[in-house]
Write an enzyme that holds these catalytic residues in place. Structure first.
Site, PDB file in Angstrom:
ATOM      1  N   ASP A  34      51.784  39.276  44.382  1.00 22.66           N
ATOM      2  CA  ASP A  34      50.347  39.512  44.229  1.00 22.66           C
ATOM      3  C   ASP A  34      50.126  41.024  44.251  1.00 22.66           C
ATOM      4  O   ASP A  34      51.004  41.781  44.667  1.00 22.66           O
ATOM      5  CB  ASP A  34      49.578  38.836  45.384  1.00 22.66           C
ATOM      6  N   SER A  35      48.944  41.428  43.853  1.00 22.70           N
ATOM      7  CA  SER A  35      48.602  42.848  43.913  1.00 22.70           C
ATOM      8  C   SER A  35      48.511  43.335  45.371  1.00 22.70           C
ATOM      9  O   SER A  35      48.523  44.532  45.608  1.00 22.70           O
ATOM     10  CB  SER A  35      47.269  43.068  43.223  1.00 22.70           C
ATOM     11  N   CYS A  95      48.662  36.288  41.814  1.00 21.00           N
ATOM     12  CA  CYS A  95      47.531  37.138  41.430  1.00 21.00           C
ATOM     13  C   CYS A  95      46.899  36.626  40.133  1.00 21.00           C
ATOM     14  O   CYS A  95      47.568  36.539  39.096  1.00 21.00           O
ATOM     15  CB  CYS A  95      48.060  38.553  41.229  1.00 21.00           C
ATOM     16  N   GLU A 135      38.298  41.366  52.291  1.00 24.00           N
ATOM     17  CA  GLU A 135      39.304  42.161  53.005  1.00 24.00           C
ATOM     18  C   GLU A 135      38.713  42.840  54.236  1.00 24.00           C
ATOM     19  O   GLU A 135      39.422  43.132  55.197  1.00 24.00           O
ATOM     20  CB  GLU A 135      39.953  43.177  52.067  1.00 24.00           C
ATOM     21  N   CYS A 182      40.367  33.921  41.643  1.00 22.37           N
ATOM     22  CA  CYS A 182      40.864  35.126  42.320  1.00 22.37           C
ATOM     23  C   CYS A 182      41.463  34.701  43.654  1.00 22.37           C
ATOM     24  O   CYS A 182      40.939  33.786  44.304  1.00 22.37           O
ATOM     25  CB  CYS A 182      39.716  36.104  42.551  1.00 22.37           C
ATOM     26  N   HIS A 239      41.312  35.840  46.533  1.00 23.25           N
ATOM     27  CA  HIS A 239      40.507  35.985  47.751  1.00 23.25           C
ATOM     28  C   HIS A 239      39.411  34.930  47.897  1.00 23.25           C
ATOM     29  O   HIS A 239      38.871  34.737  48.981  1.00 23.25           O
ATOM     30  CB  HIS A 239      39.830  37.355  47.762  1.00 23.25           C
TER      31      HIS A 239
END
Ligand code: DGL
Length: 265
Positions: free
Chosen positions: A10-11, A73, A152, A184, A186
């Site tokens: 993932d990023s 990702c 985050e 996404c 998140h």
């Protein structure tokens, strides 16, 4: 049988939502995770840059001798997956197809919404994947770039996050979608808030869907491990492991995250 690890990249930290789902349905498997924390976020970067970073991440995992690669990702999956598949001789799964398939199965009124980073939405990858399954479905896509930093920051039930979500999602109410793809890494952490704003809409969690696809792939290719390897899982990051470990606990409520810093060569 194959006791090598499942490679996941993932990023940054968000791919842990995918790790969580893989551990849930494949509890014995070992995961080798790479979070490119030095270069995150990918979602606001140019296509060529995302492709280059994704290729480097793939090369790293191949060097770690994984049996399969899962691109957690959404941005990398949307932009780089075809290039990664073409260049590498290993099974590589991305989140887009899995999420699109489930959304198509769930919609009744043929109106699907998609949210994701700027790069994911601009790529049109979800829309193309949905339309390739059923061209009569109307797809309404919207970039929602403020959500990653809010998650985050740990602000998953703050009023400001509700307000931002309401602002982003209000058009979907008007557009009468009955299914929304959370495109996404998140967004699964915002599922409850999103469900409050869009109570009658099916939410498709791309992390859950890719975990199911990973299991199906390992079963069909006879690549499941035959002993409990989970504790041998490893987490690598390209910068600041201490920050990854701290934020990571929010995504994967297990103590096992002890990320190590690595260089991508
Ligand atoms: N992991 C990214 C995704 O799923 C979100 C964070 C980023 O922009 O790098 O699209």
């Amino acid at each position: 049988m194959d006791n090598r690890g499942i490679g996941v990249f993932d990023s940054g930290v968000g791919g842990l939502t995918v790790v969580k789902e893989i551990f849930k349905i494949l509890p014995k498997e070992k995961i080798i995770y790479l979070g490119d924390t030095a270069r995150t976020p990918y979602g606001i970067k140019a296509k060529e840059t995302i492709i280059r970073f994704s290729k480097e991440n793939t090369r790293f995992l191949i060097k770690m001798n994984v049996k399969i690669i899962v691109v957690a990702c959404n941005t990398s999956s949307a932009v780089a997956l075809p290039f990664l598949k073409k260049e590498n001789n290993i099974d590589i799964l991305g989140v887009i197809k899995a999420g699109a398939k489930t959304a198509v199965l769930k919609t009744k009124n043929m109106r699907i919404g998609v949210i994701g980073t700027n790069a994911t939405i601009n790529s049109g990858a979800y829309e193309n994947a949905i339309k390739s399954l059923n061209k009569n479905i109307k797809v309404i896509s919207k970039p929602t770039p403020l959500l990653v930093p809010l998650v985050e920051e740990g602000w998953i039930d703050k009023k400001i996050t509700k307000d931002v979500l309401y602002y982003y999602l209000k058009d979907f109410k008007k557009n009468r979608i009955d299914t929304l793809v959370l495109g996404c890494t998140h967004y699964p952490l915002l599922k409850q808030l999103i469900a409050k704003i869009l109570p009658d809409v099916n939410l498709v969690d791309s992390a859950e869907e890719i975990a199911k696809e990973t299991k199906e792939m390992l079963v069909s290719k006879n690549l499941l491990c035959n002993k409990n390897q989970k504790k041998k899982s490893r987490f690598y990051v390209t910068d600041a492991p201490e920050i990854f470990n701290k934020i990571g606990k929010m995504f994967l409520k297990e103590d096992m995250i002890e990320a190590k810093k690595t260089e991508l060569k």
